[in-house]
Design a protein around this motif. Structure first.
Motif, PDB file in Angstrom:
ATOM      1  N   TYR A   1       0.846  -1.206   0.000  1.00  0.00           N
ATOM      2  CA  TYR A   1       0.000   0.000   0.000  1.00  0.00           C
ATOM      3  C   TYR A   1       0.878   1.253   0.000  1.00  0.00           C
ATOM      4  N   THR A   2       1.935   1.205  -0.770  1.00  0.00           N
ATOM      5  CA  THR A   2       2.891   2.314  -0.799  1.00  0.00           C
ATOM      6  C   THR A   2       2.261   3.615  -1.253  1.00  0.00           C
ATOM      7  N   ASP A   3       1.238   3.554  -2.104  1.00  0.00           N
ATOM      8  CA  ASP A   3       0.568   4.765  -2.574  1.00  0.00           C
ATOM      9  C   ASP A   3      -0.310   5.393  -1.503  1.00  0.00           C
ATOM     10  N   ARG A   4      -0.518   4.715  -0.379  1.00  0.00           N
ATOM     11  CA  ARG A   4      -1.301   5.256   0.731  1.00  0.00           C
ATOM     12  C   ARG A   4      -0.417   5.726   1.886  1.00  0.00           C
ATOM     13  N   ALA A   5       0.904   5.650   1.717  1.00  0.00           N
ATOM     14  CA  ALA A   5       1.824   6.044   2.787  1.00  0.00           C
ATOM     15  C   ALA A   5       1.713   7.542   3.069  1.00  0.00           C
ATOM     16  N   LEU A   6       1.821   7.901   4.340  1.00  0.00           N
ATOM     17  CA  LEU A   6       1.910   9.309   4.703  1.00  0.00           C
ATOM     18  C   LEU A   6       3.168   9.873   4.052  1.00  0.00           C
ATOM     19  N   CYS A   7       3.121  11.113   3.592  1.00  0.00           N
ATOM     20  CA  CYS A   7       4.234  11.661   2.808  1.00  0.00           C
ATOM     21  C   CYS A   7       5.568  11.582   3.539  1.00  0.00           C
ATOM     22  N   TRP A   8       5.585  11.666   4.844  1.00  0.00           N
ATOM     23  CA  TRP A   8       6.829  11.623   5.607  1.00  0.00           C
ATOM     24  C   TRP A   8       7.197  10.204   6.032  1.00  0.00           C
ATOM     25  N   ALA A   9       6.381   9.205   5.653  1.00  0.00           N
ATOM     26  CA  ALA A   9       6.631   7.828   6.070  1.00  0.00           C
ATOM     27  C   ALA A   9       7.003   6.917   4.903  1.00  0.00           C
ATOM     28  N   ARG A  10       7.380   7.500   3.785  1.00  0.00           N
ATOM     29  CA  ARG A  10       7.806   6.677   2.640  1.00  0.00           C
ATOM     30  C   ARG A  10       9.210   6.159   2.910  1.00  0.00           C
ATOM     31  N   LEU A  11       9.403   4.864   2.686  1.00  0.00           N
ATOM     32  CA  LEU A  11      10.668   4.233   3.041  1.00  0.00           C
ATOM     33  C   LEU A  11      11.549   4.015   1.818  1.00  0.00           C
ATOM     34  N   PRO A  12      12.784   4.459   1.876  1.00  0.00           N
ATOM     35  CA  PRO A  12      13.707   4.185   0.765  1.00  0.00           C
ATOM     36  C   PRO A  12      14.210   2.746   0.851  1.00  0.00           C
ATOM     37  N   GLY A  13      14.782   2.263  -0.214  1.00  0.00           N
ATOM     38  CA  GLY A  13      15.386   0.945  -0.187  1.00  0.00           C
ATOM     39  C   GLY A  13      14.992   0.113  -1.388  1.00  0.00           C
ATOM     40  N   ASP A  14      15.643  -1.019  -1.515  1.00  0.00           N
ATOM     41  CA  ASP A  14      15.392  -1.878  -2.666  1.00  0.00           C
ATOM     42  C   ASP A  14      14.544  -3.098  -2.302  1.00  0.00           C
ATOM     43  N   HIS A  15      13.768  -3.009  -1.226  1.00  0.00           N
ATOM     44  CA  HIS A  15      12.864  -4.085  -0.836  1.00  0.00           C
ATOM     45  C   HIS A  15      11.654  -4.138  -1.785  1.00  0.00           C
ATOM     46  N   ALA A  16      10.938  -5.261  -1.765  1.00  0.00           N
ATOM     47  CA  ALA A  16       9.738  -5.407  -2.590  1.00  0.00           C
ATOM     48  C   ALA A  16       8.700  -4.371  -2.166  1.00  0.00           C
ATOM     49  N   GLN A  17       8.067  -3.735  -3.146  1.00  0.00           N
ATOM     50  CA  GLN A  17       7.050  -2.718  -2.870  1.00  0.00           C
ATOM     51  C   GLN A  17       5.837  -2.961  -3.755  1.00  0.00           C
ATOM     52  N   ALA A  18       4.641  -2.639  -3.234  1.00  0.00           N
ATOM     53  CA  ALA A  18       3.421  -2.789  -4.015  1.00  0.00           C
ATOM     54  C   ALA A  18       2.423  -1.705  -3.628  1.00  0.00           C
ATOM     55  N   THR A  19       1.788  -1.113  -4.622  1.00  0.00           N
ATOM     56  CA  THR A  19       0.707  -0.166  -4.383  1.00  0.00           C
ATOM     57  C   THR A  19      -0.532  -0.947  -3.938  1.00  0.00           C
ATOM     58  N   GLU A  20      -1.582  -0.241  -3.578  1.00  0.00           N
ATOM     59  CA  GLU A  20      -2.826  -0.907  -3.201  1.00  0.00           C
ATOM     60  C   GLU A  20      -3.329  -1.794  -4.338  1.00  0.00           C
ATOM     61  N   ALA A  21      -3.382  -1.254  -5.559  1.00  0.00           N
ATOM     62  CA  ALA A  21      -3.891  -2.017  -6.706  1.00  0.00           C
ATOM     63  C   ALA A  21      -3.037  -3.251  -6.978  1.00  0.00           C
ATOM     64  N   GLU A  22      -1.726  -3.098  -6.899  1.00  0.00           N
ATOM     65  CA  GLU A  22      -0.831  -4.232  -7.143  1.00  0.00           C
ATOM     66  C   GLU A  22      -1.017  -5.321  -6.088  1.00  0.00           C
ATOM     67  N   TYR A  23      -1.144  -4.918  -4.829  1.00  0.00           N
ATOM     68  CA  TYR A  23      -1.317  -5.893  -3.756  1.00  0.00           C
ATOM     69  C   TYR A  23      -2.687  -6.558  -3.843  1.00  0.00           C
ATOM     70  N   GLN A  24      -3.734  -5.747  -4.069  1.00  0.00           N
ATOM     71  CA  GLN A  24      -5.099  -6.290  -4.143  1.00  0.00           C
ATOM     72  C   GLN A  24      -5.271  -7.249  -5.317  1.00  0.00           C
ATOM     73  N   LYS A  25      -4.519  -7.041  -6.374  1.00  0.00           N
ATOM     74  CA  LYS A  25      -4.599  -7.941  -7.531  1.00  0.00           C
ATOM     75  C   LYS A  25      -4.163  -9.351  -7.135  1.00  0.00           C
ATOM     76  N   LYS A  26      -3.146  -9.460  -6.290  1.00  0.00           N
ATOM     77  CA  LYS A  26      -2.647 -10.759  -5.858  1.00  0.00           C
ATOM     78  C   LYS A  26      -3.357 -11.276  -4.592  1.00  0.00           C
ATOM     79  N   HIS A  27      -3.833 -10.351  -3.756  1.00  0.00           N
ATOM     80  CA  HIS A  27      -4.453 -10.715  -2.466  1.00  0.00           C
ATOM     81  C   HIS A  27      -5.728  -9.900  -2.271  1.00  0.00           C
ATOM     82  N   PRO A  28      -6.810 -10.243  -2.994  1.00  0.00           N
ATOM     83  CA  PRO A  28      -8.031  -9.442  -2.885  1.00  0.00           C
ATOM     84  C   PRO A  28      -8.599  -9.458  -1.458  1.00  0.00           C
ATOM     85  N   SER A  29      -8.954  -8.294  -0.989  1.00  0.00           N
ATOM     86  CA  SER A  29      -9.538  -8.172   0.344  1.00  0.00           C
ATOM     87  C   SER A  29     -11.040  -8.361   0.246  1.00  0.00           C
ATOM     88  N   PRO A  30     -11.603  -9.150   1.151  1.00  0.00           N
ATOM     89  CA  PRO A  30     -13.061  -9.287   1.135  1.00  0.00           C
ATOM     90  C   PRO A  30     -13.762  -7.991   1.524  1.00  0.00           C
TER      91      PRO A  30
END
Length: 141
Positions: A107-136
């Motif tokens: 849910y990187t696109d929902r992060a508070l502007c001051w809470a965005r984390l740098p780094g080369d770890h795996a990242q997914a927006t809400e749409a990307e995550y929901q596509k693989k793990h749909p929330s009921p």
């Protein structure tokens, strides 16, 4: 990868948590529910070999999930899905987690502007995550 057991506690010390299979990494979530519960950024690590003692209170946060906190001081302890052995534990309870890297961030696109984390770890927006793990629940707000 399994390491030696780690032990943690809540703020007041009334709840003790032992994890026998710590993964050595942390995951981050920026969905609205996690932001409300954590106050900003939800960080956790999953484990199934967990022992918890003390005054734990569980709150059903969705039809299939619950979140737990210390009934005395209110420290957040873990969240879990019904029927799943693994719990998502709060890394701040354990001194050993201070050097653990972030492995994933969702849910990187929902992060508070001051809470965005740098780094080369795996990242997914809400749409990307929901596509693989749909929330009921659909929307997480």
């Amino acid at each position: 990868m399994s390491a030696a057991a780690i032990e943690g506690r809540c703020l007041c010390g009334a709840v003790h948590v032992t994890v026998g299979d710590p993964p050595g990494w942390v995951g981050i979530c920026h969905c609205d529910m996690c932001k409300r519960w954590s106050g900003a950024v939800f960080a956790c690590f999953g484990a199934s070999d967990v022992t918890v003692t003390g005054p734990v209170v569980e709150y059903r946060s969705s039809p299939k999930s619950f979140r737990a906190f210390c009934g005395q001081c209110g420290s957040h302890l873990y969240m879990a899905d019904e029927g799943r052995a693994e719990r998502d534990l709060m890394p701040g309870l354990f001194a050993e987690t201070k050097d653990w890297p972030v492995r994933s961030e969702i849910y990187t696109d929902r992060a508070l502007c001051w809470a965005r984390l740098p780094g080369d770890h795996a990242q997914a927006t809400e749409a990307e995550y929901q596509k693989k793990h749909p929330s009921p629940l659909g929307e997480t707000s």
